[in-house]
Each structure stands twice: as structure tokens, then as C-alpha cells.
Motif scaffolding. Structure first.
Motif, short mmCIF file in Angstrom:
data_model
loop_
_atom_site.label_atom_id
_atom_site.label_comp_id
_atom_site.label_asym_id
_atom_site.label_seq_id
_atom_site.Cartn_x
_atom_site.Cartn_y
_atom_site.Cartn_z
N UNK A 49 -21.06 22.72 11.41
CA UNK A 49 -19.86 22.16 12.06
C UNK A 49 -18.89 23.27 12.50
N UNK A 50 -18.58 24.25 11.63
CA UNK A 50 -17.69 25.33 12.08
C UNK A 50 -18.26 26.15 13.23
N UNK A 51 -19.57 26.41 13.21
CA UNK A 51 -20.19 27.17 14.32
C UNK A 51 -20.14 26.36 15.61
N UNK A 52 -20.35 25.05 15.51
CA UNK A 52 -20.29 24.20 16.70
C UNK A 52 -18.86 24.14 17.24
N UNK A 53 -17.89 23.99 16.35
CA UNK A 53 -16.49 23.95 16.78
C UNK A 53 -16.04 25.27 17.40
N UNK A 54 -16.64 26.36 16.96
CA UNK A 54 -16.31 27.68 17.51
C UNK A 54 -17.06 27.95 18.82
N UNK A 55 -17.95 27.03 19.20
CA UNK A 55 -18.69 27.19 20.45
C UNK A 55 -19.89 28.11 20.36
N UNK A 56 -20.32 28.44 19.14
CA UNK A 56 -21.46 29.35 18.99
C UNK A 56 -22.79 28.63 19.00
N UNK A 57 -22.78 27.32 18.67
CA UNK A 57 -23.98 26.49 18.78
C UNK A 57 -23.56 25.18 19.44
N UNK A 58 -24.54 24.45 19.97
CA UNK A 58 -24.27 23.20 20.68
C UNK A 58 -25.24 22.11 20.25
N UNK A 59 -24.84 20.86 20.49
CA UNK A 59 -25.73 19.73 20.30
C UNK A 59 -26.80 19.77 21.39
N UNK A 60 -27.99 19.25 21.08
CA UNK A 60 -29.00 19.09 22.12
C UNK A 60 -28.76 17.78 22.87
N UNK A 61 -28.04 16.84 22.24
CA UNK A 61 -27.69 15.56 22.87
C UNK A 61 -26.17 15.44 22.76
N UNK A 63 -23.81 13.95 24.38
CA UNK A 63 -23.15 12.66 24.59
C UNK A 63 -23.29 11.71 23.40
N UNK A 64 -24.18 12.06 22.47
CA UNK A 64 -24.44 11.19 21.32
C UNK A 64 -24.53 12.03 20.04
N UNK A 65 -23.39 12.50 19.51
CA UNK A 65 -23.41 13.38 18.33
C UNK A 65 -24.13 12.80 17.12
N UNK A 66 -24.16 11.48 16.98
CA UNK A 66 -24.79 10.86 15.80
C UNK A 66 -26.20 10.35 16.08
N UNK A 67 -26.79 10.79 17.17
CA UNK A 67 -28.15 10.38 17.51
C UNK A 67 -29.10 10.79 16.38
N UNK A 68 -30.03 9.90 15.99
CA UNK A 68 -30.93 10.23 14.88
C UNK A 68 -31.81 11.45 15.14
N UNK A 69 -32.04 11.81 16.37
CA UNK A 69 -32.86 12.98 16.69
C UNK A 69 -32.00 14.17 17.11
N UNK A 70 -30.72 14.13 16.76
CA UNK A 70 -29.81 15.22 17.14
C UNK A 70 -30.30 16.54 16.55
N UNK A 71 -30.23 17.56 17.38
CA UNK A 71 -30.59 18.91 16.94
C UNK A 71 -29.51 19.84 17.47
#
Length: 77
Positions: A49-61, A63-71
Motif C-alpha cells: 500500500x505505501x509503495x502504491x501510494x508513493x507511485x512506485x507500483x501500480x494495480x494491474x486493474x 479501475x477495480x482495486x478489489x478485483x479478486x485477480x488484482x495484481x
């Protein structure tokens, strides 16, 4: 990367390993936890979560952060 299997309390080192892994290929939280041998909740709260908030990593989906196949992925420029 050689230290992935070893326990470390160095947060910066683990952050770098996580970013490298997500740069290698998109991974789910479960896959990441198996690779680095840490609990999913611990990884999410303290690293992902901190890396994503800092923009260092991203969701693969994004538009759907809680998608069961989220990576997660890291885009290197």
C-alpha cells in the motif's frame, strides 16, 4: 535479489526486492507473500500500500482495486 529467502528487518531492502519482483512480472499479493515468505496482510499494510501510494507500483486493474485477480506491477522508465 539473492537475499529474498533470508529474513531481514531492513524495510528499504525489502521495498527494493518487492519493486524488483513487480518489475519482473505482475504478481498478486498471495504470490508475493509466497515468494518473500511474509504474511499477506503484513505485506499489504507495510509495503504494498505505501509503495502504491508513493507511485512506485501500480494495480494491474486500476479501475477495480478489489478485483479478486488484482495484481501489482512496477513500470520502469
Amino acid at each position: 535479489m539473492a537475499e529474498v529467502g533470508k529474513r531481514t528487518s531492513d524495510k528499504e531492502k525489502l521495498n527494493n526486492v518487492i519493486i524488483e519482483l513487480f518489475g519482473w512480472k505482475p504478481l498478486t499479493l498471495k504470490q508475493l507473500s509466497q515468494i518473500v515468505q511474509r504474511n499477506e496482510k503484513y505485506l499489504l499494510e507495510n509495503f504494498v500500500a505505501p509503495l502504491r501510494e508513493a507511485g512506485k507500483i501500480n494495480y494491474t486493474i486500476p479501475d477495480m482495486p478489489n478485483h479478486p485477480e488484482q495484481a501489482y506491477k512496477a513500470d520502469f522508465f
